[in-house]
Design a protein around this motif. Structure first.
Motif, PDB file in Angstrom:
ATOM      1  N   GLN A 145       0.306  -1.342   0.304  1.00 30.39           N
ATOM      2  CA  GLN A 145      -0.178  -0.171  -0.033  1.00 30.39           C
ATOM      3  C   GLN A 145       0.832   0.974  -0.255  1.00 30.39           C
ATOM      4  O   GLN A 145       0.817   2.534   0.054  1.00 30.39           O
ATOM      5  CB  GLN A 145      -0.628  -0.171   1.279  1.00 30.39           C
ATOM      6  CG  GLN A 145      -0.530   0.024   2.120  1.00 30.39           C
ATOM      7  CD  GLN A 145       0.000  -0.968   3.329  1.00 30.39           C
ATOM      8  OE1 GLN A 145       0.367  -2.121   2.739  1.00 30.39           O
ATOM      9  NE2 GLN A 145      -0.421  -1.540   4.541  1.00 30.39           N
ATOM     10  N   ARG A 195     -11.991   0.707  -1.627  1.00 28.99           N
ATOM     11  CA  ARG A 195     -11.384   1.760  -0.721  1.00 28.99           C
ATOM     12  C   ARG A 195     -11.825   2.189  -0.041  1.00 28.99           C
ATOM     13  O   ARG A 195     -13.403   1.836  -0.101  1.00 28.99           O
ATOM     14  CB  ARG A 195     -10.338   2.916  -1.788  1.00 28.99           C
ATOM     15  CG  ARG A 195     -10.067   2.663  -3.096  1.00 28.99           C
ATOM     16  CD  ARG A 195      -9.498   3.137  -3.993  1.00 28.99           C
ATOM     17  NE  ARG A 195      -8.522   4.508  -2.751  1.00 28.99           N
ATOM     18  CZ  ARG A 195      -7.291   4.040  -2.637  1.00 28.99           C
ATOM     19  NH1 ARG A 195      -6.705   3.264  -2.809  1.00 28.99           N
ATOM     20  NH2 ARG A 195      -7.059   4.781  -1.752  1.00 28.99           N
ATOM     21  N   GLU A 205     -14.222   5.266   1.178  1.00 32.85           N
ATOM     22  CA  GLU A 205     -15.327   6.352   0.168  1.00 32.85           C
ATOM     23  C   GLU A 205     -16.249   6.400   0.889  1.00 32.85           C
ATOM     24  O   GLU A 205     -16.888   5.400   1.246  1.00 32.85           O
ATOM     25  CB  GLU A 205     -14.430   6.307  -0.895  1.00 32.85           C
ATOM     26  CG  GLU A 205     -13.492   5.949  -1.895  1.00 32.85           C
ATOM     27  CD  GLU A 205     -12.977   4.997  -3.337  1.00 32.85           C
ATOM     28  OE1 GLU A 205     -12.219   5.906  -4.453  1.00 32.85           O
ATOM     29  OE2 GLU A 205     -14.322   4.766  -3.978  1.00 32.85           O
ATOM     30  N   GLY A 226      -6.941   0.036   0.317  1.00 29.48           N
ATOM     31  CA  GLY A 226      -7.358  -0.317  -0.959  1.00 29.48           C
ATOM     32  C   GLY A 226      -6.447  -0.887  -1.527  1.00 29.48           C
ATOM     33  O   GLY A 226      -7.124  -0.557  -3.384  1.00 29.48           O
TER      34      GLY A 226
END
Length: 201
Positions: free
Chosen positions: A63, A96, A98, A147
């Motif tokens: 990541q 992710r 969001e 994510g």
């Protein structure tokens, strides 16, 4: 963990990190255990070894590598390995953070961490309000890191594009504090261990 697993084999270690704090912790553990380590303050992009290592271990590194640089970095891992060498990686896969989930994460993450400290009987390193504010800032960084790949198959494809053949991949979800585990379940977030070998020419 790696030193303990390799204790009977007389392994030496070269450890990279962009922060000297974990490197210093490794040096202290190495002195305590009598393990030979070399530490280097460097970015994964800076690795330029050739046929040097039997094993490369990358724990939760994915990541932190921007998507356009991932094949380049993992290809350097392949070049650093001896012909029969393997790369072992721990990585997360999932959606992710969001939209509404981002708002929920920013609101709840600091309290979840503080609750975990209290549950474990850990003294806070600074006043609760000050730590809460720092954790709110940290929640943004965590949102950006989640994510990195949506599925484990996406990770497999990345490794194959970098010159590896997957030997094994297994789910290794650990016991996570209950409330945060519920949040991660909304992302279908899972944790995996991958073992891969450089493809034969």
């Amino acid at each position: 963990l790696a030193a303990n697993a390799a204790r009977a084999h007389g392994a030496d270690f070269v450890i990279f990190d962009i922060c000297d704090t974990p490197l210093e912790l490794c040096r202290r553990v190495a002195r305590r255990w009598g393990v030979q380590v070399e530490t280097q303050l460097a970015n994964a992009n800076d690795i330029e070894f050739r046929n040097e290592f039997d094993i490369v271990i990358a724990h939760s590194l994915l990541q932190f590598i921007p998507p356009p640089q991932r094949v380049k970095v993992f290809s350097r891992f392949a070049a650093a390995l001896k012909p029969d060498g393997v790369v072992i990686q721990v990585f997360n896969a999932g959606a992710r953070i969001e939209g509404a989930l981002a708002t929920e994460h920013a609101r709840e993450y600091p309290e979840l961490v503080l609750a975990r400290f209290e549950q474990c009987g850990i003294d806070l390193p600074e006043p609760r309000e000050k730590l809460h504010a720092r954790l709110q800032k940290q929640s943004l960084k965590r949102r950006q890191l989640e994510g990195a790949v949506a599925t484990p198959e996406e990770f497999d494809a990345l490794m194959e594009a970098s010159g590896f053949a997957i030997l094994e991949r297994r789910n290794i979800d650990l016991d996570i504090v209950e409330n945060y585990g519920k949040f991660l379940s909304k992302l279908s977030r899972r944790r995996y261990l991958s073992i891969a070998r450089v493809k034969s020419p």
